[in-house]
Design an enzyme around this catalytic site. Structure first.
Site, mmCIF file in Angstrom:
data_model
loop_
_atom_site.group_PDB
_atom_site.id
_atom_site.type_symbol
_atom_site.label_atom_id
_atom_site.label_comp_id
_atom_site.label_asym_id
_atom_site.label_seq_id
_atom_site.Cartn_x
_atom_site.Cartn_y
_atom_site.Cartn_z
ATOM 1 N N ASP A 29 -12.251 31.912 17.525
ATOM 2 C CA ASP A 29 -12.264 33.173 16.617
ATOM 3 C C ASP A 29 -13.870 33.042 15.936
ATOM 4 O O ASP A 29 -14.215 31.951 15.502
ATOM 5 C CB ASP A 29 -11.208 33.154 15.591
ATOM 6 C CG ASP A 29 -11.332 34.518 14.811
ATOM 7 O OD1 ASP A 29 -10.095 35.062 14.758
ATOM 8 O OD2 ASP A 29 -12.180 34.877 14.060
ATOM 9 N N ILE A 30 -14.344 34.219 16.001
ATOM 10 C CA ILE A 30 -15.711 34.201 15.521
ATOM 11 C C ILE A 30 -16.018 33.918 13.864
ATOM 12 O O ILE A 30 -16.910 33.485 13.631
ATOM 13 C CB ILE A 30 -16.467 35.661 15.993
ATOM 14 C CG1 ILE A 30 -18.028 35.462 16.003
ATOM 15 C CG2 ILE A 30 -16.021 36.629 14.954
ATOM 16 C CD1 ILE A 30 -18.542 36.634 16.622
ATOM 17 N N HIS A 98 -2.888 39.757 20.758
ATOM 18 C CA HIS A 98 -3.672 38.498 20.468
ATOM 19 C C HIS A 98 -2.690 37.772 19.418
ATOM 20 O O HIS A 98 -2.200 38.172 18.615
ATOM 21 C CB HIS A 98 -5.112 38.629 20.118
ATOM 22 C CG HIS A 98 -5.241 39.374 18.907
ATOM 23 N ND1 HIS A 98 -5.203 40.643 18.741
ATOM 24 C CD2 HIS A 98 -5.608 38.763 17.365
ATOM 25 C CE1 HIS A 98 -5.461 40.997 17.425
ATOM 26 N NE2 HIS A 98 -5.626 39.966 16.810
ATOM 27 N N PHE A 99 -2.730 36.473 19.879
ATOM 28 C CA PHE A 99 -2.139 35.418 18.847
ATOM 29 C C PHE A 99 -2.939 34.714 18.236
ATOM 30 O O PHE A 99 -4.029 34.140 18.710
ATOM 31 C CB PHE A 99 -1.330 34.503 19.632
ATOM 32 C CG PHE A 99 0.076 35.154 19.962
ATOM 33 C CD1 PHE A 99 0.222 36.123 20.773
ATOM 34 C CD2 PHE A 99 1.306 34.480 19.315
ATOM 35 C CE1 PHE A 99 1.717 36.677 21.049
ATOM 36 C CE2 PHE A 99 2.502 35.056 19.877
ATOM 37 C CZ PHE A 99 2.559 36.058 20.573
HETATM 38 P P1 5GP Z 1 -6.721 40.715 13.768
HETATM 39 O O1 5GP Z 1 -7.126 40.999 12.348
HETATM 40 O O2 5GP Z 1 -6.961 41.824 14.587
HETATM 41 O O3 5GP Z 1 -5.315 39.797 13.900
HETATM 42 O O4 5GP Z 1 -7.659 39.589 14.270
HETATM 43 C C1 5GP Z 1 -8.979 39.991 14.928
HETATM 44 C C2 5GP Z 1 -9.851 38.635 14.943
HETATM 45 O O5 5GP Z 1 -10.679 38.760 16.077
HETATM 46 C C3 5GP Z 1 -10.433 38.087 13.587
HETATM 47 O O6 5GP Z 1 -9.850 36.865 13.366
HETATM 48 C C4 5GP Z 1 -11.939 38.271 14.043
HETATM 49 O O7 5GP Z 1 -12.612 37.136 13.265
HETATM 50 C C5 5GP Z 1 -11.720 37.948 15.501
HETATM 51 N N1 5GP Z 1 -12.941 38.811 16.061
HETATM 52 C C6 5GP Z 1 -13.243 40.018 16.247
HETATM 53 N N2 5GP Z 1 -14.331 40.426 16.897
HETATM 54 C C7 5GP Z 1 -14.515 39.049 17.625
HETATM 55 C C8 5GP Z 1 -15.568 38.846 18.536
HETATM 56 O O8 5GP Z 1 -16.424 39.496 19.065
HETATM 57 N N3 5GP Z 1 -15.412 37.358 19.043
HETATM 58 C C9 5GP Z 1 -14.672 36.690 18.659
HETATM 59 N N4 5GP Z 1 -14.616 35.155 19.376
HETATM 60 N N5 5GP Z 1 -13.657 36.844 17.508
HETATM 61 C C10 5GP Z 1 -13.622 38.040 17.201
#
Ligand code: 5GP
Ligand code: ZN
Length: 133
Positions: A29-30, A98-99
């Site tokens: 995660d980024i 996603h998990f």
């Molecule tokens: P959500 O809030 O949808 O469950 O989590 C999305 C996750 O994706 C977040 O923790 C965010 O940091 C991560 N994320 C968003 N864009 C990117 C990206 O371009 N690359 C990576 N590696 N992670 C990302």
């Protein structure tokens, strides 16, 4: 294709890949909650958890298990959270299945959800609405 995780799966956007097979991908995660925070995605696009077919969910959860084992073995973490933020109300920012696999340490101070108490009859009322027979 505008989905960021489809682009990562297709290699159009770079990521730190931890594991890949025919149907799933795991990458860092980024913006990690903790060091080694990993996202496990299906290569097929599904907007959320319940849109995904069961075969895909099985494939993804198998990869989640591999990741958890690797975190314990290689980072020596004593535990980890497996989480899905399902839909925007639950904090889902990227609409692609996603998990999250989030390494945890004893007493790391992270408190994901504040617990509450049921009021009188509240548990029975909600149970009657959501019970699957
Ligand atoms: P959500 O809030 O949808 O469950 O989590 C999305 C996750 O994706 C977040 O923790 C965010 O940091 C991560 N994320 C968003 N864009 C990117 C990206 O371009 N690359 C990576 N590696 N992670 C990302
Ligand atoms: Zn997608």
């Amino acid at each position: 294709m505008s989905c960021i995780f489809c682009k990562i799966s297709a290699g159009e956007i770079p990521s730190y890949k931890v594991y890949e097979d025919e149907n799933t991908l795991a990458f860092l995660d980024i913006n990690p909650v903790s060091t080694g925070h990993i996202l496990v995605v299906s290569k097929k696009h599904f907007a959320n958890f319940e849109e995904a077919d069961e075969e895909t969910l099985c494939q993804v959860i198998k990869t989640v298990k591999k990741i958890g084992l690797s975190l314990k073995k290689n980072l020596a973490v004593p535990g980890y959270n497996v989480a899905v933020n399902n839909d925007p109300a639950a904090g889902q920012a990227v609409p692609h299945l996603h998990f999250h696999v989030i390494p945890r340490l004893l007493d790391d101070g992270l408190k994901p959800w504040p617990p509450k108490k049921y009021q009188e009859n509240q548990a029975e009322e909600v149970l009657n609405k959501i019970k699957i027979s």
